[in-house]
Motif scaffolding. Structure first.
Motif, PDB file in Angstrom:
ATOM      1  N   SER A  84       0.837  -1.202   0.000  1.00 42.41           N
ATOM      2  CA  SER A  84       0.000   0.000   0.000  1.00 42.41           C
ATOM      3  C   SER A  84       0.869   1.248   0.000  1.00 42.41           C
ATOM      4  O   SER A  84       1.898   1.314   0.678  1.00 42.41           O
ATOM      5  CB  SER A  84      -0.905   0.016   1.232  1.00 42.41           C
ATOM      6  N   ASN A  85       0.450   2.236  -0.781  1.00 40.67           N
ATOM      7  CA  ASN A  85       1.194   3.489  -0.858  1.00 40.67           C
ATOM      8  C   ASN A  85       0.915   4.353   0.365  1.00 40.67           C
ATOM      9  O   ASN A  85      -0.240   4.491   0.792  1.00 40.67           O
ATOM     10  CB  ASN A  85       0.807   4.258  -2.121  1.00 40.67           C
ATOM     11  N   PRO A  86       1.967   4.949   0.946  1.00 39.30           N
ATOM     12  CA  PRO A  86       1.751   5.858   2.079  1.00 39.30           C
ATOM     13  C   PRO A  86       0.901   7.048   1.656  1.00 39.30           C
ATOM     14  O   PRO A  86       0.898   7.463   0.504  1.00 39.30           O
ATOM     15  CB  PRO A  86       3.177   6.295   2.458  1.00 39.30           C
ATOM     16  N   GLY A  87       0.172   7.594   2.613  1.00 37.23           N
ATOM     17  CA  GLY A  87      -0.670   8.743   2.338  1.00 37.23           C
ATOM     18  C   GLY A  87      -2.087   8.531   2.852  1.00 37.23           C
ATOM     19  O   GLY A  87      -2.391   7.525   3.504  1.00 37.23           O
ATOM     20  N   THR A  88      -2.959   9.464   2.538  1.00 38.94           N
ATOM     21  CA  THR A  88      -4.353   9.403   2.992  1.00 38.94           C
ATOM     22  C   THR A  88      -5.195   8.626   1.990  1.00 38.94           C
ATOM     23  O   THR A  88      -5.192   8.906   0.795  1.00 38.94           O
ATOM     24  CB  THR A  88      -4.931  10.809   3.175  1.00 38.94           C
ATOM     25  N   HIS A  89      -5.925   7.637   2.489  1.00 36.53           N
ATOM     26  CA  HIS A  89      -6.845   6.832   1.675  1.00 36.53           C
ATOM     27  C   HIS A  89      -8.232   6.904   2.316  1.00 36.53           C
ATOM     28  O   HIS A  89      -8.372   7.311   3.475  1.00 36.53           O
ATOM     29  CB  HIS A  89      -6.374   5.384   1.592  1.00 36.53           C
ATOM     30  N   PHE A  90      -9.234   6.502   1.535  1.00 38.26           N
ATOM     31  CA  PHE A  90     -10.602   6.576   2.026  1.00 38.26           C
ATOM     32  C   PHE A  90     -11.284   5.215   1.946  1.00 38.26           C
ATOM     33  O   PHE A  90     -11.167   4.511   0.945  1.00 38.26           O
ATOM     34  CB  PHE A  90     -11.417   7.600   1.228  1.00 38.26           C
ATOM     35  N   ILE A  91     -11.977   4.886   3.026  1.00 39.09           N
ATOM     36  CA  ILE A  91     -12.890   3.748   3.013  1.00 39.09           C
ATOM     37  C   ILE A  91     -14.287   4.306   2.790  1.00 39.09           C
ATOM     38  O   ILE A  91     -14.719   5.241   3.482  1.00 39.09           O
ATOM     39  CB  ILE A  91     -12.830   2.964   4.334  1.00 39.09           C
ATOM     40  N   ASN A  92     -14.977   3.775   1.824  1.00 39.12           N
ATOM     41  CA  ASN A  92     -16.338   4.222   1.514  1.00 39.12           C
ATOM     42  C   ASN A  92     -17.345   3.330   2.233  1.00 39.12           C
ATOM     43  O   ASN A  92     -17.290   2.100   2.111  1.00 39.12           O
ATOM     44  CB  ASN A  92     -16.585   4.183   0.008  1.00 39.12           C
TER      45      ASN A  92
END
Length: 317
Positions: A108-116
């Motif tokens: 997984s790429n570092p940073g902000t991700h979203f769970i929908n």
């Protein structure tokens, strides 16, 4: 009356409790439905986490066919065994709590991700007639960080000289995870000795809780004719939260230099030329002081004694 003093105490304890490193989203939906979604604000790749959901029916009508479906478009946040929560019916005043496990891929790429989160429910009007389903989309932001960070901070004097002692302090901090089987080792260059342990072991160091160890460097007796750097290596080995053994290290350099004519030591002693006066030395236990200095001290002591005698005579008069 005894209860009154407990209230401010509880309030004080509430503010003293450390952050749990979690965030909560609260949604107030139709029909008096309240949803609290608690999730980790920061996560690490290759690990498992969970999202907690608490649903409360604060309305006066029943709800049925309640569903929560979690998804991630970039697949950086993958659901575990199940990606949904289904509730057949939630009566007036009823509550339901559940968890969704997250399996974070190692790539997984570092940073902000979203769970929908897609939420749906059916309100039962007058607790008899089901109404058309309503839907809500909720975005849950989660930050993925890289490998756990273990920092080493070493404090040593900028320079040292021969035939003396100096402190060396090592602080270890794990920022993201608890670490176990921790060993902190100080490796000194040849001819350097230590007072105290150079290897320290801890069964566990909790995240964001710094551990500090202190030893004392004992420099060789031989004089240094010129300045040169002495490297000290600090090695920290540990087991991370996934059971893998890791090692971090740091090298710091200290300048060994010739001693100047007058040097103060960290314990309060003083070097004057080639002579050392210990901090605990009295007139009767002087070590290595030239005869002239001893005579000067005796004269000074006699003068002080004469002044005290004169003061006593004057006070009597």
């Amino acid at each position: 009356m005894s209860f009154l003093w407990i209230v401010p105490l509880l309030v004080c304890l509430f503010f003293l409790v450390p952050n749990s490193y979690a965030e909560t989203i609260t949604q107030n939906l139709e029909g008096g439905m309240d949803i609290d979604i608690t999730y980790p604000d920061e996560i690490l790749a290759g690990r498992e986490y969970s999202i907690s959901v608490l649903i409360k029916n604060n309305g006066w009508e029943d709800k049925q066919d309640i569903s929560l479906i979690f998804s991630s478009k970039d697949k950086a946040l993958a659901a575990g065994v199940s990606d949904n929560i289904i509730i057949e019916k939630l009566s007036q005043g009823g509550t339901y709590g559940g968890n969704i496990d997250l399996l974070i891929p190692t790539n997984s790429n570092p940073g902000t991700h979203f769970i929908n989160l897609k939420y749906s429910q059916v309100l039962v009007a007058n607790n008899k007639t089901p109404q058309p389903a309503i839907y809500h989309d909720i975005a849950i932001p989660i930050t993925i960080k890289e490998d756990p960070v273990v920092t080493i901070h070493t404090k040593v004097p900028e320079s040292i000289f021969a035939n003396a002692e100096f402190p060396i302090t090592v602080e270890v901090l794990s920022k993201n995870i608890d670490i176990t089987d921790v060993n902190i080792k100080i490796i000194a260059p040849k001819d350097i000795e230590f007072r105290g342990e150079t290897s320290h072991t801890f069964s566990k160091i909790e995240k964001n809780t710094p551990i500090e160890i202190t030893s004392r460097i004992i420099t060789p007796n031989e004089k240094a004719n010129s300045e040169y750097k002495l490297p000290f290596e600090i090695i920290v080995s540990y087991t991370d939260d996934t059971g893998n053994k890791k090692e971090d290290s740091q090298t710091v350099s200290v300048v060994l230099r010739p001693r100047t004519f007058m040097e103060l030591t960290v314990d309060g002693g003083i070097w004057i030329g080639d002579f050392f006066i210990a901090p605990y030395v009295s007139l009767g236990t002087i070590i290595g002081i030239p005869a002239g200095a001893i005579i000067s001290l005796i004269i000074r002591k006699k003068q002080n004694s004469t002044k005290k005698t004169q003061k006593r005579k004057n006070s009597r008069l």
